[in-house]
Design an enzyme around this catalytic site. Structure first.
Site, PDB file in Angstrom:
ATOM      1  N   LEU A   1       1.161  -1.040   0.269  1.00  0.00           N
ATOM      2  CA  LEU A   1      -0.184   0.056   0.245  1.00  0.00           C
ATOM      3  C   LEU A   1       0.452   1.566  -0.538  1.00  0.00           C
ATOM      4  O   LEU A   1       1.144   1.717   1.470  1.00  0.00           O
ATOM      5  CB  LEU A   1      -1.094   0.145   1.256  1.00  0.00           C
ATOM      6  CG  LEU A   1      -1.363  -1.281   0.969  1.00  0.00           C
ATOM      7  CD1 LEU A   1      -2.565  -1.667   2.610  1.00  0.00           C
ATOM      8  CD2 LEU A   1      -3.323  -0.985   0.346  1.00  0.00           C
TER       9      LEU A   1
ATOM     10  N   GLN B   1       8.329  -4.096  -3.209  1.00  0.00           N
ATOM     11  CA  GLN B   1       7.548  -4.986  -4.457  1.00  0.00           C
ATOM     12  C   GLN B   1       8.228  -3.778  -5.783  1.00  0.00           C
ATOM     13  O   GLN B   1       8.257  -2.079  -5.236  1.00  0.00           O
ATOM     14  CB  GLN B   1       5.562  -4.081  -4.208  1.00  0.00           C
ATOM     15  CG  GLN B   1       5.570  -4.302  -5.537  1.00  0.00           C
ATOM     16  CD  GLN B   1       3.808  -3.969  -6.088  1.00  0.00           C
ATOM     17  OE1 GLN B   1       3.363  -2.928  -5.304  1.00  0.00           O
ATOM     18  NE2 GLN B   1       3.243  -4.896  -5.738  1.00  0.00           N
TER      19      GLN B   1
ATOM     20  N   CYS C   1      -0.798  -1.626 -10.958  1.00  0.00           N
ATOM     21  CA  CYS C   1      -0.725  -0.976 -10.645  1.00  0.00           C
ATOM     22  C   CYS C   1      -1.663  -0.070 -12.010  1.00  0.00           C
ATOM     23  O   CYS C   1      -1.074  -0.110 -13.447  1.00  0.00           O
ATOM     24  CB  CYS C   1       0.308   0.179 -10.499  1.00  0.00           C
ATOM     25  SG  CYS C   1       0.347   1.784 -10.445  1.00  0.00           S
TER      26      CYS C   1
ATOM     27  N   LYS D   1       1.779  -9.834  -8.703  1.00  0.00           N
ATOM     28  CA  LYS D   1       0.515  -9.837  -8.471  1.00  0.00           C
ATOM     29  C   LYS D   1       0.111  -8.923  -9.308  1.00  0.00           C
ATOM     30  O   LYS D   1       0.370  -7.644 -10.068  1.00  0.00           O
ATOM     31  CB  LYS D   1       0.182  -8.407  -7.118  1.00  0.00           C
ATOM     32  CG  LYS D   1      -0.651  -8.073  -6.882  1.00  0.00           C
ATOM     33  CD  LYS D   1      -0.601  -7.006  -5.536  1.00  0.00           C
ATOM     34  CE  LYS D   1      -1.525  -6.500  -4.931  1.00  0.00           C
ATOM     35  NZ  LYS D   1      -1.702  -5.049  -5.686  1.00  0.00           N
TER      36      LYS D   1
ATOM     37  N   ASP E   1     -11.579  -6.973  -1.633  1.00  0.00           N
ATOM     38  CA  ASP E   1     -13.087  -6.411  -0.466  1.00  0.00           C
ATOM     39  C   ASP E   1     -12.853  -7.078   0.836  1.00  0.00           C
ATOM     40  O   ASP E   1     -13.977  -6.977   1.994  1.00  0.00           O
ATOM     41  CB  ASP E   1     -14.296  -6.264  -1.294  1.00  0.00           C
ATOM     42  CG  ASP E   1     -14.582  -5.972  -2.469  1.00  0.00           C
ATOM     43  OD1 ASP E   1     -13.762  -4.739  -2.168  1.00  0.00           O
ATOM     44  OD2 ASP E   1     -14.843  -6.665  -3.447  1.00  0.00           O
TER      45      ASP E   1
ATOM     46  N   ARG F   1      -7.654  -2.489   1.528  1.00  0.00           N
ATOM     47  CA  ARG F   1      -8.901  -1.829   2.902  1.00  0.00           C
ATOM     48  C   ARG F   1      -8.827  -1.805   3.662  1.00  0.00           C
ATOM     49  O   ARG F   1      -8.545  -1.159   5.083  1.00  0.00           O
ATOM     50  CB  ARG F   1      -9.632  -0.650   1.419  1.00  0.00           C
ATOM     51  CG  ARG F   1      -8.714  -0.201   0.719  1.00  0.00           C
ATOM     52  CD  ARG F   1     -10.113  -0.059  -0.879  1.00  0.00           C
ATOM     53  NE  ARG F   1     -10.694  -1.299  -1.038  1.00  0.00           N
ATOM     54  CZ  ARG F   1     -11.502  -1.467  -1.471  1.00  0.00           C
ATOM     55  NH1 ARG F   1     -12.610  -0.675  -1.906  1.00  0.00           N
ATOM     56  NH2 ARG F   1     -12.014  -3.011  -2.047  1.00  0.00           N
TER      57      ARG F   1
END
Ligand SMILES: Cc1cc2nc3c(=O)[nH]c(=O)nc-3n(C[C@H](O)[C@H](O)[C@H](O)COP(=O)(O)O)c2cc1C
Length: 661
Positions: free
Chosen positions: A302, A355, A389, A429, A503, A526
């Protein structure tokens, strides 16, 4: 049912806590957050201002705003600047730590400790727990000056011997020395009457391993990178192999009358739309460490908010795998100090990865080679390639999610990185695809798993175009997992761990996704930002109705970790404050589950205006950025006059209109 009164997507708050039936105005926009915010250390690169925010809500689901209102209230506060806050009189760092400065009288900064202390603001008092911390508005926010007999006469007025320094407390020494804002905790008068720094040698030795951060790059290595003098033999050999292999193919193609590629194109892996094979280089992936990730919890990378103190907090709450913020391969190779600060690892991070984002095999292989040589497998457990991204700037450069549509180049990148990293695994990812309705991951993932020697795959179940507008597609995640498993079975390959993403917000939801998606685990993004204790919930398979004081304790811990990382001098305190406010810009979105009529809570539900079960719970839910600053002041003292926190979203500045009473 009570919640049928609400428009869809509204959190069902119990009547006694509801202030009105109107949903709170939308002030969270994860697309924007994912697309911005600057990197640590006050540095700035365009990406970080782009990568980072809030859930854009499905049309019609929420409070509708007029066009003007939207224009006024939505969008990023572009060009946020967080200047460093410095002491008015700057004390030389060497002298501050009790050392001798080689510049002597030539030094730009003062060497006069007494003069420095005479103008220094009084020490802050960092609370060791939150039991006695006053809630803003309910009592004085000023730290009372302890009137120990010695205070006025024995020490300069700025020094408070009753202070407690988080660094000294954790490590037995404080690297901020005399510049520390909690100096009273580690200073005493020497026999000659001068102030001297105190060190707890026994604690320093005892706590060294568990408190010393890893992955520092020596200054001269940075210099060698900047001057392009850093040796990269693995990359050089790989690029040569690739060129030879490509020119062989070009020659064959030429004879067949087909297009050829220039050397530069080959070096850059710019093979356009050509879906050509990977270079003919021998691969020996067997020596790679295998990643046994099944059942582990994974905190998503993040940008900005996934900094070291936040990751440390999540680890303390049960996160097993952590990944640094996305770093740009080109910036690493340019020797950017800011970029290299992103790879720092706290020793409590048990499984830690870095990353990378980039678009060229040569550049990514070089970066991976540098990292492997500098940090080895004690510093990094895996290196993740960002293929998700969505930010325009990244996408347009052919990095991030753009790699989803360049599978041949992607293979070359992964094979090169794999070679350069030795036993350290490479992970990927990715997103479902670039365009909405045109998913590609089900084709790409089996190919990557079978042909590139990667260690794991993580699929965020949304396309680039979709951003956060809809729920992640867990049916599709399952389809992709099945496609990988089928190919692995066909080729007799050992299955690699596959994580899904999208989610995760409750223990129940997490385990349902694991089952539904047939994944080895779910990466949490999140959900962790809003409620870092989600990892405890997942592990203990329960929903935690956490109290406001327990949440405040986590904020205190974050501040403590922040000071340890950023430093306890004036600059460190206010950098910590800045990142704490960034974290609070997510945590205020938490709706205490004790207030809900129906469990579990859902990430995308918005609450109507509500009050908490106590003043603190109400304060913690405030969307007003000024309240976040007030909360920071409970632990970090008053924000300096010149210090500003510019929230990521313009809408946040309108907090008072949206406050929940
Ligand atoms: C503020 C923010 C910053 C992010 N930064 C990165 C990043 O640096 N690298 C990356 O691969 N994904 C990044 N993401 C995407 C997340 O890692 C994750 O894939 C995404 O949020 C979906 O998971 P979630 O629904 O659990 O949030 C970011 C997301 C947010 C909200």
């Amino acid at each position: 049912m009570e919640d049928s009164k609400y428009p869809p997507g509204t959190a069902p708050i119990k009547a006694e806590y509801r202030i009105s039936l109107e949903p709170r105005s939308v002030i969270d926009d994860d697309d924007a957050a994912e697309s911005k915010s600057s990197h640590i250390n006050g540095g700035h690169h365009a990406i970080s201002e782009e990568y980072g925010g809030q859930d854009t809500l499905s049309p019609g689901k929420h409070h509708r705003m007029s066009k003007e209102e939207k224009k006024r209230r939505t969008g990023a506060n572009k060009g946020r600047r967080f200047g460093k806050t410095r002491d008015k009189l700057e004390l030389c760092w060497k002298v501050a730590r009790g050392d001798i400065c080689e510049f002597g009288g030539e030094c730009r900064m003062t060497h006069d400790i007494n003069e420095y202390l005479a103008q220094k603001p009084r020490d802050l008092l960092f609370p060791q727990n939150v039991d006695s911390v006053p809630i803003p508005g309910s009592s004085s926010e000023e730290h009372s000056v302890k009137d120990s007999e010695m205070t006025e006469s024995y020490y300069p007025p700025s020094v408070d011997p009753s202070s407690s320094c988080p660094l000294f407390h954790t490590k037995g020494e404080c690297r901020s020395g005399f510049k520390c804002r909690f100096l009273g905790a580690h200073v005493r008068k020497s026999e000659n009457g001068e102030l001297e720094l105190v060190k707890d040698e026994e604690k320093v030795a005892r706590r060294k391993v568990e408190t010393t951060e890893l992955n520092f790059l020596p200054l001269d290595t940075l210099k060698r990178l900047r001057s392009k003098k850093y040796p990269l033999p693995i990359t050089d050999a790989y690029m040569k192999e690739m060129q030879e292999s490509e020119s062989k193919k070009s020659m064959t193609q030429e004879t067949n009358g087909k297009t050829t590629f220039t050397e530069v194109e080959l070096m850059n892996g710019d093979d356009g739309k050509a879906q050509r094979d990977s270079p003919d280089v021998p691969l020996r992936f067997s020596e790679k460490k295998r990643l046994h990730w099944r059942g582990l919890t994974y905190l998503a990378p993040l940008t900005t908010v996934g900094n070291l103190p936040f990751r440390q907090l999540c680890v303390s709450l049960g996160a097993d795998i952590t990944c640094g913020e996305m770093g740009l391969a080109t910036s690493f190779l340019q020797g950017s100090k800011e970029e290299w600060s992103l790879v720092r690892r706290h020793p409590s991070e048990r499984v830690f990865g870095i990353q990378l984002a980039g678009n060229k095999p040569g550049i990514l292989t070089s970066t991976a080679e540098t990292m492997a040589r500098e940090f080895g497998s004690t510093g990094i457990d895996f290196v993740d390639l960002n293929c998700g991204c969505p930010i325009d700037l990244v996408f347009r450069s052919g990095s991030g999610s753009a790699l989803l549509d360049a599978p041949a180049k992607l293979s070359k990148i992964l094979i090169g990185m794999n070679k350069a990293l030795g036993e350290i695994p490479v992970t990927v990812k990715l997103r479902a695809g670039v365009k909405e309705g045109r998913n590609t991951a089900h084709k790409l993932m089996p190919r990557l798993a079978a042909e590139t020697g990667i260690g794991t795959l993580t699929l965020h179940g949304r396309t680039r175009q979709q951003r956060y507008t809809k729920l992640a597609d867990w049916d599709y995640i399952r389809e992709c997992v099945e496609a990988v498993r089928a190919r692995e079975a066909d080729e007799g390959l050992a299955p690699i761990p596959i994580f899904g993403g999208g989610d995760a917000y409750s223990s129940q939801g997490y385990w349902e996704s694991v089952e539904h998606g047939c994944v080895d685990g779910v990466m949490v993004g999140r959900g962790a930002l809003i409620k870092p204790w989600i990892f405890t919930e997942i592990k203990e398979r329960r929903e935690w109705d956490i109290s406001s004081r327990e949440r405040l304790e986590l904020i205190r811990k974050y501040a403590e970790f922040g000071l340890n990382h950023f430093g306890s001098d004036t600059t460190g305190v206010n950098t910590t404050r800045r990142y704490l406010c960034e974290a609070l810009s997510f945590t205020h979105r938490y709706i205490p589950i004790g207030l809900l009529e129906v469990l579990p809570g859902r990430l995308n539900d918005r609450p109507p205006a509500f009050r908490g079960r106590d003043d603190l719970e109400t304060l913690l839910a405030s969307p007003d950025s000024r309240d976040w600053v007030k909360i920071s002041e409970m632990f970090l003292g008053r924000a300096p006059e010149e210090w500003v926190f510019t929230p990521k979203h313009k809408s946040n500045s309108y907090g008072s209109e949206e406050s929940q009473g």
